[in-house]
Scaffold this motif. Structure first.
Motif, mmCIF file in Angstrom:
data_model
loop_
_atom_site.group_PDB
_atom_site.id
_atom_site.type_symbol
_atom_site.label_atom_id
_atom_site.label_comp_id
_atom_site.label_asym_id
_atom_site.label_seq_id
_atom_site.Cartn_x
_atom_site.Cartn_y
_atom_site.Cartn_z
ATOM 1 N N GLU A 273 0.830 -1.206 0.000
ATOM 2 C CA GLU A 273 0.000 0.000 0.000
ATOM 3 C C GLU A 273 0.866 1.258 0.000
ATOM 4 N N PHE A 274 1.956 1.220 0.772
ATOM 5 C CA PHE A 274 2.862 2.368 0.788
ATOM 6 C C PHE A 274 3.518 2.539 -0.585
ATOM 7 N N GLY A 275 3.857 1.425 -1.232
ATOM 8 C CA GLY A 275 4.395 1.502 -2.582
ATOM 9 C C GLY A 275 3.412 2.145 -3.542
ATOM 10 N N GLU A 276 2.125 1.816 -3.393
ATOM 11 C CA GLU A 276 1.087 2.439 -4.212
ATOM 12 C C GLU A 276 1.030 3.939 -3.950
ATOM 13 N N THR A 277 1.126 4.317 -2.685
ATOM 14 C CA THR A 277 1.083 5.737 -2.332
ATOM 15 C C THR A 277 2.260 6.478 -2.940
ATOM 16 N N LEU A 278 3.462 5.911 -2.824
ATOM 17 C CA LEU A 278 4.634 6.553 -3.426
ATOM 18 C C LEU A 278 4.451 6.733 -4.932
ATOM 19 N N ALA A 279 3.770 5.790 -5.579
ATOM 20 C CA ALA A 279 3.566 5.873 -7.024
ATOM 21 C C ALA A 279 2.650 7.024 -7.412
ATOM 22 N N THR A 280 1.890 7.567 -6.467
ATOM 23 C CA THR A 280 1.014 8.706 -6.763
ATOM 24 C C THR A 280 1.702 10.046 -6.509
ATOM 25 N N LEU A 281 2.920 10.008 -5.961
ATOM 26 C CA LEU A 281 3.625 11.245 -5.607
ATOM 27 C C LEU A 281 4.663 11.597 -6.662
ATOM 28 N N GLU A 282 5.032 12.860 -6.680
ATOM 29 C CA GLU A 282 6.011 13.318 -7.662
ATOM 30 C C GLU A 282 6.987 14.294 -7.021
ATOM 31 N N GLY A 283 8.158 14.422 -7.643
ATOM 32 C CA GLY A 283 9.106 15.462 -7.287
ATOM 33 C C GLY A 283 9.490 15.494 -5.820
ATOM 34 N N GLU A 284 9.453 16.687 -5.254
ATOM 35 C CA GLU A 284 9.851 16.895 -3.860
ATOM 36 C C GLU A 284 9.037 16.041 -2.902
ATOM 37 N N GLU A 285 7.728 15.937 -3.149
ATOM 38 C CA GLU A 285 6.872 15.173 -2.241
ATOM 39 C C GLU A 285 7.251 13.698 -2.238
ATOM 40 N N PRO B 205 14.564 13.560 9.337
ATOM 41 C CA PRO B 205 13.592 12.509 8.975
ATOM 42 C C PRO B 205 12.254 12.684 9.683
ATOM 43 N N GLU B 206 12.283 13.134 10.945
ATOM 44 C CA GLU B 206 11.038 13.334 11.691
ATOM 45 C C GLU B 206 10.219 14.464 11.085
ATOM 46 N N GLU B 207 10.890 15.545 10.699
ATOM 47 C CA GLU B 207 10.190 16.663 10.067
ATOM 48 C C GLU B 207 9.656 16.266 8.691
ATOM 49 N N ALA B 208 10.415 15.439 7.980
ATOM 50 C CA ALA B 208 9.957 14.960 6.674
ATOM 51 C C ALA B 208 8.699 14.114 6.827
ATOM 52 N N MET B 209 8.659 13.270 7.858
ATOM 53 C CA MET B 209 7.482 12.444 8.087
ATOM 54 C C MET B 209 6.255 13.313 8.358
ATOM 55 N N ALA B 210 6.443 14.398 9.096
ATOM 56 C CA ALA B 210 5.331 15.299 9.412
ATOM 57 C C ALA B 210 4.814 16.009 8.169
ATOM 58 N N GLN B 211 5.647 16.122 7.127
ATOM 59 C CA GLN B 211 5.247 16.785 5.890
ATOM 60 C C GLN B 211 4.676 15.819 4.856
ATOM 61 N N ALA B 212 4.769 14.529 5.120
ATOM 62 C CA ALA B 212 4.276 13.535 4.163
ATOM 63 C C ALA B 212 2.753 13.598 4.093
ATOM 64 N N PRO B 213 2.165 13.161 2.986
ATOM 65 C CA PRO B 213 0.706 13.116 2.884
ATOM 66 C C PRO B 213 0.104 12.275 4.002
ATOM 67 N N ALA B 214 -1.114 12.603 4.382
ATOM 68 C CA ALA B 214 -1.763 11.925 5.515
ATOM 69 C C ALA B 214 -1.825 10.415 5.310
ATOM 70 N N GLU B 215 -2.137 9.983 4.100
ATOM 71 C CA GLU B 215 -2.217 8.545 3.819
ATOM 72 C C GLU B 215 -0.870 7.876 4.045
ATOM 73 N N ALA B 216 0.191 8.516 3.587
ATOM 74 C CA ALA B 216 1.527 7.961 3.774
ATOM 75 C C ALA B 216 1.899 7.928 5.253
ATOM 76 N N GLN B 217 1.543 8.970 5.991
ATOM 77 C CA GLN B 217 1.842 8.994 7.425
ATOM 78 C C GLN B 217 1.164 7.831 8.142
ATOM 79 N N GLU B 218 -0.080 7.545 7.785
ATOM 80 C CA GLU B 218 -0.794 6.439 8.419
ATOM 81 C C GLU B 218 -0.140 5.102 8.072
#
Length: 230
Positions: A61-73, A135-148
């Motif tokens: 599922e996380f792999g699917e989420t990464l596939a929907t993201l682009e660039g910096e995100e 890394p902790e700040e990056a996690m806080a900036q990740a999309p909500a679905e990815a954070q979950e």
């Protein structure tokens, strides 16, 4: 709302990512991840005992989420997850060096520690240089679905470490370590797929390729070793 074309491309990217993951993992699909109390290694039948643990569906599922993201995100979300993933592998490998007895598996554990400590340092430095984030700040900036999904992966990884910690030293520990490191590496391969092909920074694409290559080779060696135990 994403434009139809962009959304379609992202859905196609997710499907392509999962197809490639299945190919890299030997055609495996995501089985049901067993939650609850660990079953002691000694209570398994011989045939069951020599099978690796399943790969977490959440990794797919996380792999699917990464596939929907682009660039910096995409880069920030991947870099937020890969460091704790690597730290867990290092922790399990340290347990193998403390309790395992197989020279081959102990050598693999040493290599995992060296390789993944290097990548953690590398990825942490890039996060700071490119985005000014920990890394902790990056996690806080990740999309909500990815954070979950990252939260679930962390919980599952901690359960894996607790189960491994309950195994006594000796040959049984070598088996348990291999059984758990195979799916852990498979999860890592899934996470590396999108940055390997679509990361903005070429050095991250190179590092992701190296991560896939190294973990694929170790999974193959672990499977051969496990098969030889039968």
């Amino acid at each position: 709302m994403l434009p139809t074309l962009t959304r379609g491309r992202r859905i196609a990217a997710a499907a392509s990512s999962l197809t490639l993951a299945a190919t890299l993992l030997g055609g495996a699909t995501a089985p049901v991840f067993a939650h609850g109390e660990a079953t002691p290694v000694s209570s398994h039948s011989q045939a069951e005992m020599l099978q690796p643990d399943p790969t977490s569906p959440t990794a797919y599922e996380f792999g699917e989420t990464l596939a929907t993201l682009e660039g910096e995100e995409l880069e920030i979300t991947f870099l937020a997850e890969i460091s704790p993933h690597h730290r867990a592998a290092i922790e399990m490998s340290q347990l193998e060096l403390e309790r395992g007895v197989s020279p081959d598996i102990r050598t693999h554990a040493e290599n995992i520690i060296a390789n993944q400590e290097h990548q953690i340092d590398q990825f942490t430095r890039w996060l700071e240089e490119w985005y000014g984030l920990t890394p902790e700040e990056a996690m806080a900036q990740a999309p909500a679905e990815a954070q979950e999904e990252m939260k679930i992966l962390e919980e599952e990884t901690q359960m894996m470490i607790e189960e491994l910690s309950a195994v006594e030293a000796g040959e049984d520990f070598d088996v348990a370590f291999v059984q758990k490191m195979i799916p852990h590496h498979q999860s890592g391969i899934i996470e590396f797929l999108e940055p390997q092909s679509r990361a903005v920074h070429p050095q991250l694409r190179v590092a992701a390729t190296a991560g896939i290559t190294t973990q694929q080779a170790q999974v193959a060696d672990f499977r051969t070793w496990l098969a030889g135990r039968g």
